[in-house]
Design a protein around this motif. Structure first.
Motif, PDB file in Angstrom:
ATOM      1  N   CYS A  38       4.646  20.497  -2.320  1.00 42.02           N
ATOM      2  CA  CYS A  38       3.711  21.134  -3.245  1.00 42.02           C
ATOM      3  C   CYS A  38       2.570  20.232  -3.695  1.00 42.02           C
ATOM      4  CB  CYS A  38       4.456  21.639  -4.469  1.00 42.02           C
ATOM      5  SG  CYS A  38       5.328  20.326  -5.349  1.00 42.02           S
ATOM      6  N   ASP A  39       2.676  18.936  -3.481  1.00 39.96           N
ATOM      7  CA  ASP A  39       1.586  18.037  -3.861  1.00 39.96           C
ATOM      8  C   ASP A  39       1.704  16.755  -3.041  1.00 39.96           C
ATOM      9  OD1 ASP A  39       3.190  16.058  -5.141  1.00 39.96           O
ATOM     10  OD2 ASP A  39       3.070  17.093  -7.052  1.00 39.96           O
ATOM     11  N   PRO A  40       0.745  15.833  -3.172  1.00 35.20           N
ATOM     12  CA  PRO A  40       0.721  14.671  -2.278  1.00 35.20           C
ATOM     13  C   PRO A  40       1.644  13.513  -2.668  1.00 35.20           C
ATOM     14  CG  PRO A  40      -1.238  14.692  -3.648  1.00 35.20           C
ATOM     15  CD  PRO A  40      -0.490  15.954  -3.944  1.00 35.20           C
ATOM     16  N   HIS A  41       2.591  13.722  -3.570  1.00 34.62           N
ATOM     17  CA  HIS A  41       3.465  12.635  -3.991  1.00 34.62           C
ATOM     18  C   HIS A  41       4.727  12.571  -3.141  1.00 34.62           C
ATOM     19  CE1 HIS A  41       1.007  13.379  -7.605  1.00 34.62           C
ATOM     20  NE2 HIS A  41       1.027  12.058  -7.645  1.00 34.62           N
ATOM     21  N   TRP A  42       5.327  11.367  -3.106  1.00 32.09           N
ATOM     22  CA  TRP A  42       6.598  11.204  -2.424  1.00 32.09           C
ATOM     23  C   TRP A  42       7.665  12.021  -3.113  1.00 32.09           C
ATOM     24  CZ3 TRP A  42       6.587   5.169  -2.603  1.00 32.09           C
ATOM     25  CH2 TRP A  42       5.795   4.682  -1.567  1.00 32.09           C
ATOM     26  N   GLY A  43       8.573  12.517  -2.320  1.00 34.65           N
ATOM     27  CA  GLY A  43       9.779  13.118  -2.855  1.00 34.65           C
ATOM     28  C   GLY A  43      10.862  12.048  -2.911  1.00 34.65           C
ATOM     29  N   PRO A  44      12.084  12.434  -3.243  1.00 29.99           N
ATOM     30  CA  PRO A  44      13.172  11.451  -3.298  1.00 29.99           C
ATOM     31  C   PRO A  44      13.354  10.673  -1.984  1.00 29.99           C
ATOM     32  CG  PRO A  44      13.856  13.494  -4.342  1.00 29.99           C
ATOM     33  CD  PRO A  44      12.515  13.761  -3.710  1.00 29.99           C
ATOM     34  N   ALA A  45      13.220  11.357  -0.862  1.00 29.10           N
ATOM     35  CA  ALA A  45      13.373  10.669   0.430  1.00 29.10           C
ATOM     36  C   ALA A  45      12.275   9.631   0.634  1.00 29.10           C
ATOM     37  CB  ALA A  45      13.354  11.681   1.577  1.00 29.10           C
ATOM     38  N   GLY A  46      11.079   9.915   0.183  1.00 24.53           N
ATOM     39  CA  GLY A  46       9.981   8.961   0.295  1.00 24.53           C
ATOM     40  C   GLY A  46      10.199   7.734  -0.567  1.00 24.53           C
ATOM     41  N   THR A  89       0.854  -1.180   0.000  1.00 26.01           N
ATOM     42  CA  THR A  89       0.000   0.000   0.000  1.00 26.01           C
ATOM     43  C   THR A  89       0.894   1.234   0.000  1.00 26.01           C
ATOM     44  OG1 THR A  89      -0.132  -0.225   2.400  1.00 26.01           O
ATOM     45  CG2 THR A  89      -1.993  -1.056   1.125  1.00 26.01           C
ATOM     46  N   ILE A  90       0.406   2.278  -0.644  1.00 24.24           N
ATOM     47  CA  ILE A  90       1.158   3.524  -0.732  1.00 24.24           C
ATOM     48  C   ILE A  90       0.387   4.601   0.029  1.00 24.24           C
ATOM     49  CG2 ILE A  90       2.084   5.281  -2.271  1.00 24.24           C
ATOM     50  CD1 ILE A  90       2.251   3.098  -4.431  1.00 24.24           C
ATOM     51  N   PRO A  91       0.858   4.944   1.225  1.00 17.90           N
ATOM     52  CA  PRO A  91       0.142   5.955   2.012  1.00 17.90           C
ATOM     53  C   PRO A  91       0.408   7.371   1.525  1.00 17.90           C
ATOM     54  CG  PRO A  91       2.071   5.223   3.199  1.00 17.90           C
ATOM     55  CD  PRO A  91       2.005   4.392   1.938  1.00 17.90           C
ATOM     56  N   ARG A  92      -0.555   8.235   1.817  1.00 20.29           N
ATOM     57  CA  ARG A  92      -0.427   9.677   1.587  1.00 20.29           C
ATOM     58  C   ARG A  92      -0.296  10.349   2.950  1.00 20.29           C
ATOM     59  NH1 ARG A  92      -5.424  11.589  -0.188  1.00 20.29           N
ATOM     60  NH2 ARG A  92      -6.193  10.004   1.208  1.00 20.29           N
ATOM     61  N   VAL A  93      -0.070  11.628   2.960  1.00 24.65           N
ATOM     62  CA  VAL A  93       0.062  12.353   4.227  1.00 24.65           C
ATOM     63  C   VAL A  93      -1.186  12.179   5.106  1.00 24.65           C
ATOM     64  CG1 VAL A  93       0.313  14.639   5.291  1.00 24.65           C
ATOM     65  CG2 VAL A  93       1.791  13.981   3.391  1.00 24.65           C
ATOM     66  N   PRO A  94      -2.424  12.298   4.564  1.00 21.66           N
ATOM     67  CA  PRO A  94      -3.590  12.092   5.433  1.00 21.66           C
ATOM     68  C   PRO A  94      -3.644  10.685   6.038  1.00 21.66           C
ATOM     69  CG  PRO A  94      -4.266  13.128   3.378  1.00 21.66           C
ATOM     70  CD  PRO A  94      -2.836  12.736   3.216  1.00 21.66           C
ATOM     71  N   ASP A  95      -3.123   9.697   5.314  1.00 22.70           N
ATOM     72  CA  ASP A  95      -3.110   8.330   5.840  1.00 22.70           C
ATOM     73  C   ASP A  95      -2.150   8.213   7.019  1.00 22.70           C
ATOM     74  OD1 ASP A  95      -4.856   7.511   3.714  1.00 22.70           O
ATOM     75  OD2 ASP A  95      -3.106   7.454   2.401  1.00 22.70           O
ATOM     76  N   LEU A  96      -0.985   8.848   6.907  1.00 22.99           N
ATOM     77  CA  LEU A  96      -0.033   8.852   8.016  1.00 22.99           C
ATOM     78  C   LEU A  96      -0.602   9.604   9.216  1.00 22.99           C
ATOM     79  CD1 LEU A  96       3.109   9.467   5.861  1.00 22.99           C
ATOM     80  CD2 LEU A  96       2.837   7.535   7.413  1.00 22.99           C
ATOM     81  N   ALA A  97      -1.272  10.703   8.943  1.00 26.00           N
ATOM     82  CA  ALA A  97      -1.887  11.478  10.027  1.00 26.00           C
ATOM     83  C   ALA A  97      -2.965  10.664  10.727  1.00 26.00           C
ATOM     84  CB  ALA A  97      -2.469  12.776   9.474  1.00 26.00           C
TER      85      ALA A  97
END
Length: 139
Positions: free
Chosen positions: A112-120, A56-64
């Motif tokens: 700037c948007d809900p996608h992972w950055g390089p660290a993610g 599964t690929i979580p987004r920020v709201p999922d982590l929250a």
């Protein structure tokens, strides 16, 4: 601009109730999960006898939401289902990312948007290799 504002709002309200409503990991119907499992079953059947890694690929709201509730019903459903599939490995990234990074997990996403950055991407790859590395490496 709206997406960036919304993303920042979620980050600021990391432990807020809004995140629970926004998270599909906590808020989904039985029908949705059944459709998902059916699709995965077809994939696993076609891939057999080869192993299939599902995550599964979580987004920020999922982590929250996970920070608030400390559980993920979607991951629980998929873990239970995958235990009955002989060639499926399920990796719940939500719990693993939260366990590893805590509330700093939001730093894994672009501002700037809900996608992972390089660290993610790196964090997800590390977790996937740890939990399903033999399969992912083809050994």
């Amino acid at each position: 601009f709206y997406v960036a504002w919304k993303q920042q709002r979620v980050r600021k309200k990391f432990d807020g109730a809004d995140s629970v409503q926004a998270s599909r990991f906590l808020r989904h119907s039985r029908e949705e999960v059944d459709r998902l499992k059916h699709s995965y079953e077809q994939l696993a059947r076609l891939a057999a006898p080869r192993k299939v890694v599902i995550f599964t690929i979580p987004r920020v709201p999922d982590l929250a939401a996970f920070a608030r509730e400390r559980r993920s019903p979607l991951d629980e459903d998929l873990a239970e289902w995958s235990s009955t599939q002989p060639n499926v490995i399920f990796v719940p990234l939500l719990a693993a990312l939260f366990e590893r990074f805590g509330e700093k997990a939001t730093d894994l996403f672009l501002s700037c948007d809900p996608h992972w950055g390089p660290a993610g991407h790196r964090a997800a790859a590390d977790i996937l290799l740890e939990q399903a590395g033999v399969i992912l490496r083809g050994h």
